[in-house]
Design a protein around this motif. Structure first.
Motif, PDB file in Angstrom:
ATOM      1  N   VAL A  31      86.382  24.964  45.348  1.00  0.00           N
ATOM      2  CA  VAL A  31      87.564  23.911  44.895  1.00  0.00           C
ATOM      3  C   VAL A  31      86.886  22.586  44.786  1.00  0.00           C
ATOM      4  O   VAL A  31      87.132  21.662  44.011  1.00  0.00           O
ATOM      5  CB  VAL A  31      88.754  24.174  45.930  1.00  0.00           C
ATOM      6  CG1 VAL A  31      89.717  22.811  45.675  1.00  0.00           C
ATOM      7  CG2 VAL A  31      89.619  25.358  45.447  1.00  0.00           C
ATOM      8  N   LEU A  32      86.075  22.223  45.992  1.00  0.00           N
ATOM      9  CA  LEU A  32      85.351  21.058  45.923  1.00  0.00           C
ATOM     10  C   LEU A  32      84.431  20.700  45.035  1.00  0.00           C
ATOM     11  O   LEU A  32      84.141  19.608  44.226  1.00  0.00           O
ATOM     12  CB  LEU A  32      84.673  20.698  47.447  1.00  0.00           C
ATOM     13  CG  LEU A  32      85.578  20.649  48.613  1.00  0.00           C
ATOM     14  CD1 LEU A  32      84.614  20.429  49.975  1.00  0.00           C
ATOM     15  CD2 LEU A  32      86.301  19.349  48.699  1.00  0.00           C
ATOM     16  N   LYS A  33      83.719  21.685  44.713  1.00  0.00           N
ATOM     17  CA  LYS A  33      82.560  21.698  43.631  1.00  0.00           C
ATOM     18  C   LYS A  33      83.362  21.487  42.231  1.00  0.00           C
ATOM     19  O   LYS A  33      82.896  20.606  41.229  1.00  0.00           O
ATOM     20  CB  LYS A  33      81.753  22.703  43.399  1.00  0.00           C
ATOM     21  CG  LYS A  33      80.485  22.686  42.740  1.00  0.00           C
ATOM     22  CD  LYS A  33      79.579  23.948  42.924  1.00  0.00           C
ATOM     23  CE  LYS A  33      78.314  23.510  42.453  1.00  0.00           C
ATOM     24  NZ  LYS A  33      77.433  24.586  42.686  1.00  0.00           N
ATOM     25  N   ALA A  34      84.192  22.051  41.825  1.00  0.00           N
ATOM     26  CA  ALA A  34      85.241  22.068  40.666  1.00  0.00           C
ATOM     27  C   ALA A  34      85.856  20.518  40.415  1.00  0.00           C
ATOM     28  O   ALA A  34      85.839  20.083  39.357  1.00  0.00           O
ATOM     29  CB  ALA A  34      86.319  23.033  40.565  1.00  0.00           C
ATOM     30  N   SER A  35      86.280  19.819  41.516  1.00  0.00           N
ATOM     31  CA  SER A  35      86.755  18.717  41.400  1.00  0.00           C
ATOM     32  C   SER A  35      85.715  17.552  41.608  1.00  0.00           C
ATOM     33  O   SER A  35      85.900  16.342  41.442  1.00  0.00           O
ATOM     34  CB  SER A  35      87.675  18.403  42.893  1.00  0.00           C
ATOM     35  OG  SER A  35      86.783  18.420  43.952  1.00  0.00           O
ATOM     36  N   GLY A  36      84.367  18.030  41.548  1.00  0.00           N
ATOM     37  CA  GLY A  36      83.508  16.938  41.527  1.00  0.00           C
ATOM     38  C   GLY A  36      83.138  16.202  42.996  1.00  0.00           C
ATOM     39  O   GLY A  36      82.309  15.291  43.111  1.00  0.00           O
ATOM     40  N   LEU A  37      83.727  16.790  43.788  1.00  0.00           N
ATOM     41  CA  LEU A  37      83.391  16.146  45.310  1.00  0.00           C
ATOM     42  C   LEU A  37      82.217  16.555  45.992  1.00  0.00           C
ATOM     43  O   LEU A  37      81.819  16.199  46.897  1.00  0.00           O
ATOM     44  CB  LEU A  37      84.871  16.361  46.003  1.00  0.00           C
ATOM     45  CG  LEU A  37      86.089  15.848  45.627  1.00  0.00           C
ATOM     46  CD1 LEU A  37      87.156  15.891  46.467  1.00  0.00           C
ATOM     47  CD2 LEU A  37      85.832  14.303  45.499  1.00  0.00           C
TER      48      LEU A  37
END
Length: 138
Positions: free
Chosen positions: A131-137
């Motif tokens: 989820v973090l990776k998908a959000s660019g975080l």
């Protein structure tokens, strides 16, 4: 029977495959993807050419499917092969072979998940990371 290491499939991964899919599949890099169609052909006394004629697919396509060479198998082709060979489970055509420790972990976590209806810790961690990776975080 053709065994292909998941690690090798990932190295040949489709260029349009996103990083999260590759990372998640990478959790199985030491597993094997086993293609069993050639064993079914031998059991039934037919050739790849016979299967091609039975399914309407090209012999080259059947060969690529059996040898795990850069071809995607769509559902209609899968059903055609299953109908022609008279198999009702995809496990008759394909199987995943896990390293012993990973297989035990998956069975344990699967049973826990079914019983408790809660994601196992390792799955929660993977989920959060993705989820973090998908959000660019990350």
């Amino acid at each position: 029977m053709k065994k292909i290491m998941v690690k090798d499939l990932l190295e040949q991964g489709h260029s349009s495959m996103n990083d999260i899919v590759m990372d998640t599949a990478g959790l199985l890099e030491d597993a094997y993807f086993v293609i069993k169609i050639d064993d079914l052909l031998k059991e039934r006394g037919i050739t790849q050419k016979d299967l091609a004629q039975m399914t309407g697919m090209r012999v080259g396509t059947i060969s690529e499917i059996i040898n795990g060479k850069g071809i995607s198998l769509n559902k209609v082709q899968l059903f055609a092969i299953m109908a022609a060979l008279r198999v009702k489970s995809i496990n008759d055509l394909y199987e995943m072979k896990f390293p012993e420790g990973l297989e035990e972990t998956f069975y344990t976590e699967q049973a826990e998940w079914k019983t408790t209806k809660e994601m196992p810790i390792a799955v929660k961690e993977m989920y959060k990371k993705n989820v973090l990776k998908a959000s660019g975080l990350k």
